[in-house]
Design an enzyme around this catalytic site. Structure first.
Site, PDB file in Angstrom:
ATOM      1  CG  HIS A 121      -1.790  -1.216   1.292  1.00  0.00           C
ATOM      2  ND1 HIS A 121      -2.612  -1.611   0.269  1.00  0.00           N
ATOM      3  CD2 HIS A 121      -1.942  -2.143   2.277  1.00  0.00           C
ATOM      4  CE1 HIS A 121      -3.231  -2.731   0.632  1.00  0.00           C
ATOM      5  NE2 HIS A 121      -2.833  -3.073   1.826  1.00  0.00           N
TER       6      HIS A 121
ATOM      7  CG  HIS B 209      -4.641   0.069   3.926  1.00  0.00           C
ATOM      8  ND1 HIS B 209      -5.549  -0.862   3.499  1.00  0.00           N
ATOM      9  CD2 HIS B 209      -4.183   0.687   2.803  1.00  0.00           C
ATOM     10  CE1 HIS B 209      -5.643  -0.805   2.171  1.00  0.00           C
ATOM     11  NE2 HIS B 209      -4.827   0.115   1.730  1.00  0.00           N
TER      12      HIS B 209
HETATM   13 FE   LIG Z   1      -7.026  -2.348   4.491  1.00  0.00          FE
END
Ligand SMILES: [Fe+2]
Ligand SMILES: *[C@@H]1O[C@H](CO)[C@@H](O)[C@H](O)[C@H]1NC(C)=O
Ligand SMILES: *[C@@H]1O[C@H](CO)[C@@H](O)[C@H](O)[C@H]1NC(C)=O
Ligand SMILES: *[C@@H]1O[C@H](CO)[C@@H](O)[C@H](O)[C@H]1NC(C)=O
Ligand SMILES: *[C@@H]1O[C@H](CO)[C@@H](O)[C@H](O)[C@H]1NC(C)=O
Ligand SMILES: *[C@@H]1O[C@H](CO)[C@@H](O)[C@H](O)[C@H]1NC(C)=O
Ligand SMILES: *[C@@H]1O[C@H](CO)[C@@H](O)[C@H](O)[C@H]1NC(C)=O
Length: 473
Positions: A332, A359
């Site tokens: 990410h 995340h």
């Molecule tokens: Fe996530």
């Protein structure tokens, strides 16, 4: 033994100090610290549906998946939610304070939804209002047939020096590791009173057709905590459930039916961004997956919200979001960049104390840094030390089935103070208007062990340098 008076230990201390000096010099060259803690990397598996944590409570139409969250701006209301499956049943909550025998009733509402070929149970939401601060309440749901009883404790009245302890959990899912994270949170002697949950709840969307049965099982799994203390919800990407290939084109459908938040109390127009005050903290929840560009509802709301924060009333300004703005893992990577460009200048201007995100399935804590000087021609694009800036913490290490993020950018950036790929949770313990103690707890350790920790100095009342990176002169 008195170490300082013993000559034998005295010389050892000198050697140790010398070694620390060398070690520290190495750390400074490298930026922060990448923990060498080694954890076996394996694929995580969800607990099977017949696991004890997913047990369906017995009795006809017994309420299940009971959960609570704050129900207003200041903490005098609680939203109680639960699911019945045999018939709609009653949406009433019976509640009473431990100091009084008088039992009251609050009336809720009932919602259901369909998702592909799944039909939800009867999902009840009831806001219980006008509670006294700092009081233990008992409550009962399922008043038609099989009732079940729980309790919660309301927060103290808002004030600048009110101590309060928040737990931090993100990206939890429902694996055996998730169960360890929750158990460690529950047994942590620092005793969190409310969970700030930074998004990605059930990971039902990792199943074929986003099998919503896994939303139900997750609700039963976490009930043992969230029926007794509020979890403050943030929407993550696993809440979107956008699946046009099976005709599901309404984003956040399961999430918004199952999890209600008090967004209207902070003049928000959508449940994805809102704020609450609790004890001495002002908590702003943002949505990484709703529009936030200039002129959008979220942008306008935040622009009007930040000036409302009165640090004399609530000294601690905490922001929650799912996608981190600073992240030095190769997962990410830079996904938070567009939001950083828009919102970071405000975080610095309004002296946010800390930003928690999830995340990335690992742990990371930054220095106080900002990167707001850049414009398209000046080339000033490197993060710099900034005592008005928040600390950025990624706590996406709840333990879901997607496994750990272990691949990090090298070398560790200067701004990254500590990072480690292990599952765990954190505790943010506000002591008074100047000090809060923060600790991160990995699942492999004993419940009390602090694998990373920091004393936070409040940005409004004690804006000194609270970096944990020591310099030795
Ligand atoms: Fe996530
Ligand atoms: C939904 O559809 C899937 C795939 O066709 C099937 O395996 C499953 O049994 C169905 N579930 C229900 C509740 O009908
Ligand atoms: C989950 O953790 C709880 C508390 O430690 C334990 O009682 C339970 O057996 C665990 N369940 C699974 C499936 O690991
Ligand atoms: C901020 O809060 C304090 C304490 O509650 C109050 O005295 C003061 O009037 C508030 N300031 C503003 C601008 O509302
Ligand atoms: C804060 O202290 C750390 C460690 O001593 C130092 O590296 C950093 O530059 C300081 N930050 C500021 C803004 O002075
Ligand atoms: C780590 O991530 C980098 C950048 O995405 C990639 O080039 C590299 O192959 C990855 N390493 C491993 C061991 O997966
Ligand atoms: C605030 O808490 C810190 C940490 O517990 C303590 O050292 C400090 O003395 C407290 N401040 C006041 C004014 O009590």
């Amino acid at each position: 033994m008195d170490l300082q008076k013993s000559p034998r230990f005295g010389s050892r201390i000198v050697i140790v100090a010398f070694l620390l000096l060398i070690l520290n010099a190495a750390l400074l060259c490298n930026g922060g610290k990448t923990s060498s803690f080694f954890r076996k990397v394996e694929n995580n598996v969800d607990m099977p549906l017949d696991s004890d944590v997913f047990a369906i409570p017995s009795g006809y139409n017994a309420p299940q998946q009971v959960h609570i969250t704050q129900g207003d701006l200041v903490g005098k209301a609680v939203i109680v939610s639960w699911v019945t499956v045999d018939e709609p049943g009653s949406s009433l909550v019976r509640y009473w304070s431990e100091n009084s025998e008088e039992k009251k009733l609050a009336e809720g509402e009932l919602v259901t939804y369909r998702y592909f070929n799944y039909t939800s149970g009867f999902i009840h939401h009831c806001t219980v209002r006008n509670l006294e601060f700092n009081t233990k309440y008992y409550y009962e749901v399922g008043l038609d047939h099989t009732s079940r009883q729980f309790w919660f404790i309301t927060p103290p009245e808002i004030g600048p020096d009110v101590p309060y302890t928040f737990g931090l959990i993100g990206d939890l899912g429902q694996t055996f590791d998730s169960n360890m994270t929750l158990t460690h949170y529950e047994l942590n002697p620092r005793k969190g009173q409310t969970v700030l949950f930074v998004g990605d709840l059930s990971y039902a969307d990792d199943y074929p057709n986003h099998d919503n049965v896994r939303w139900d099982s997750w609700g039963r799994f976490v009930e043992r905590s969230v029926a007794y203390q509020p979890w403050i919800w943030t929407a993550g990407n696993h809440e979107i459930d956008f699946a046009p290939e099976i005709g599901e084109t309404t984003p956040f459908k399961p999430y918004t039916h199952r999890y209600h938040v008090p967004y209207r109390a902070s003049q928000s127009t959508e449940p994805f961004w809102y704020s609450i005050k609790r004890a001495s903290a002002y908590i702003i929840v943002l949505s990484s997956y709703s529009a936030y560009g200039k002129y959008t509802p979220q942008y306008q709301w935040l622009e009007e919200e930040l000036p409302k924060v009165n640090r004399t009333e609530t000294p601690w300004l905490i922001v929650l979001m799912h996608s981190p703005l600073y992240n030095s893992y190769n997962y990410h990577y830079m996904e938070g960049e567009t939001m950083r460009v828009l919102f970071e200048p405000w975080f610095v201007q309004y002296k946010v104390d800390v930003v928690f995100a999830g995340h990335v399935h690992a742990y990371e804590r930054s220095e106080r840094i900002s990167n707001v000087a850049y414009n398209i021609v000046n080339g000033l694009c490197t993060p710099v030390n900034d005592l008005s800036a928040p600390v950025y913490i990624t706590i996406g290490d709840g333990g879901n089935l997607e496994g750990l993020a272990t691949n990090m950018t090298e070398p560790q950036p200067e701004y990254s103070s500590f990072r480690e790929a292990s599952f765990g949770h954190a505790i943010f313990e506000i002591k008074n208007r100047t000090h809060a103690h923060y600790s991160w707890h990995r699942n492999q350790d004993g419940y009390a062990v602090e694998a990373d920790s920091m004393w936070f100095f409040n940005r409004r009342w004690f804006p000194l340098n609270d970096s944990t990176t020591h310099t030795w002169n």
